[in-house]
Each structure stands twice: as structure tokens, then as C-alpha cells.
Design a protein around this motif. Sequence first.
Motif, PDB file in Angstrom:
ATOM      1  N   ASP A  59       1.200  -1.327  -0.144  1.00 28.09           N
ATOM      2  CA  ASP A  59      -0.025  -0.004  -0.083  1.00 28.09           C
ATOM      3  C   ASP A  59       0.786   1.235   0.025  1.00 28.09           C
ATOM      4  O   ASP A  59       0.227   2.031   0.090  1.00 28.09           O
ATOM      5  CB  ASP A  59      -1.027   0.031   0.621  1.00 28.09           C
ATOM      6  CG  ASP A  59       0.021  -0.085   2.646  1.00 28.09           C
ATOM      7  OD1 ASP A  59       1.188  -0.206   2.282  1.00 28.09           O
ATOM      8  OD2 ASP A  59      -0.761   0.185   3.534  1.00 28.09           O
ATOM      9  N   SER A  85      -1.544  -2.354  -4.242  1.00 29.32           N
ATOM     10  CA  SER A  85      -2.231  -3.614  -3.656  1.00 29.32           C
ATOM     11  C   SER A  85      -3.375  -3.527  -4.892  1.00 29.32           C
ATOM     12  O   SER A  85      -4.757  -4.258  -4.147  1.00 29.32           O
ATOM     13  CB  SER A  85      -2.420  -3.542  -2.200  1.00 29.32           C
ATOM     14  OG  SER A  85      -3.239  -1.838  -2.370  1.00 29.32           O
ATOM     15  N   THR A  86      -3.691  -2.840  -5.371  1.00 36.66           N
ATOM     16  CA  THR A  86      -4.383  -3.032  -6.403  1.00 36.66           C
ATOM     17  C   THR A  86      -4.197  -3.121  -7.928  1.00 36.66           C
ATOM     18  O   THR A  86      -3.388  -3.446  -8.142  1.00 36.66           O
ATOM     19  CB  THR A  86      -5.414  -1.478  -6.300  1.00 36.66           C
ATOM     20  OG1 THR A  86      -5.015  -1.149  -7.273  1.00 36.66           O
ATOM     21  CG2 THR A  86      -5.931  -1.205  -4.763  1.00 36.66           C
ATOM     22  N   ASP A 177      -9.937  -4.102  -6.246  1.00 32.58           N
ATOM     23  CA  ASP A 177      -8.794  -4.866  -5.808  1.00 32.58           C
ATOM     24  C   ASP A 177      -8.447  -5.912  -6.057  1.00 32.58           C
ATOM     25  O   ASP A 177      -9.588  -6.471  -7.055  1.00 32.58           O
ATOM     26  CB  ASP A 177      -9.634  -4.832  -3.767  1.00 32.58           C
ATOM     27  CG  ASP A 177     -10.201  -3.375  -3.322  1.00 32.58           C
ATOM     28  OD1 ASP A 177      -9.105  -3.115  -3.333  1.00 32.58           O
ATOM     29  OD2 ASP A 177     -11.077  -3.990  -2.562  1.00 32.58           O
TER      30      ASP A 177
END
Length: 181
Positions: A59, A85-86, A177
Motif C-alpha cells: 500500500d 495492492s490494487t 482490489d
Amino acid sequence: MSGPQRAAGSLTLLPAAEHPELLPEAVRAVLPEGAWVADIDPDLADTAALVEAAGVPLDGSANCVVVAGKREGEERIAACVVLASTRADVNGAVKRLLEVRKASFLSMDRAVEESGMEYGGITPVGLPAGWRVLVDQRVADTDWLLVGSGLRRSKLVVRGDDLAALPGAEVVDIAMDIAQG
């Protein structure tokens, strides 16, 4: 841990303005004030490898991918910047923003040639003037981020709002996500 070191894990940060040898010319020309750079093993340029080797938080890291689509014969190119993280919602949000029927990743050869950067090191800093820079809202809201430097042998650490202020940048919701993919 806070500040730029949080985004760098165990990497040693150096003032980017004092280390031009770690950045391509296009990046040096628009380098955000207060940016940091870390010299890394080029084999660790991929986010997953660097996260594991240097303890860089997902992140606190951002990826930049280049996509393209056509409408009425006109090609539309955009660099998409999302947290590691995405992932970029290329087939949804990005496609709608580009106003194209189909968006896909620009080929590695074209991305490298047209950006003047190395594959695996492409950064939103210093991209060609005609490219849109779609910065996900989560990136813009992040204090410090590790992102490509334009070279595989280094990484930049910059503020999210510095990426949002780049020429051609638009702050948008383009990330999903990873679990949604």
C-alpha cells in the motif's frame, strides 16, 4: 514508521535531485521537489520481487501501466497509476474514461520506445506530453509512494499529491482490489 522511509522499506533513500545518474532525462526535467531515489538491483524492479526483498509495503507502492484504445480512428493512450495492492480496471473505468470500446495494455516495445523509459521501470513522471495520466484516488491520497523511476535500476519515492499534480494528470477512481479480478 512514517515519511518517505515507510514507502521504501529497507532501501536507502537519496535526494533525487542530487543523483541524476539514477534517472532518465525526461524524469529529471519534471522531478517533483523533495523526491527521493533508491538504487536497486534491476532484477528487483518488479513490484512483487521488491516487496519481498526490501520489505516495501504494497500500500506504499504504486504501479504505472500504459493502456491504449481507439475511437473513430484516433488512438488514445493513458498511463494508469494504481497502488500495488490494487489493479487498474482497464476493461471498466479506464475504458470509459478513454471513451473507447476496448482498452488494452500498450505493447512493451511501444511503451518503451514512446516513453523513453525501461520496461519494468515506467513511471508517470516525465511521460510524453500527449499521454493522459490517470492517477487513482487512493494513490493521490497516499502520503509517500514508491514508484518506478524510468530505469530498472532505481525507484522513486514521491508524495501521492505530487503524482496528482503532474502535467496531464487526472485524479480518478480506476483501481479495483486484486481479489475482485
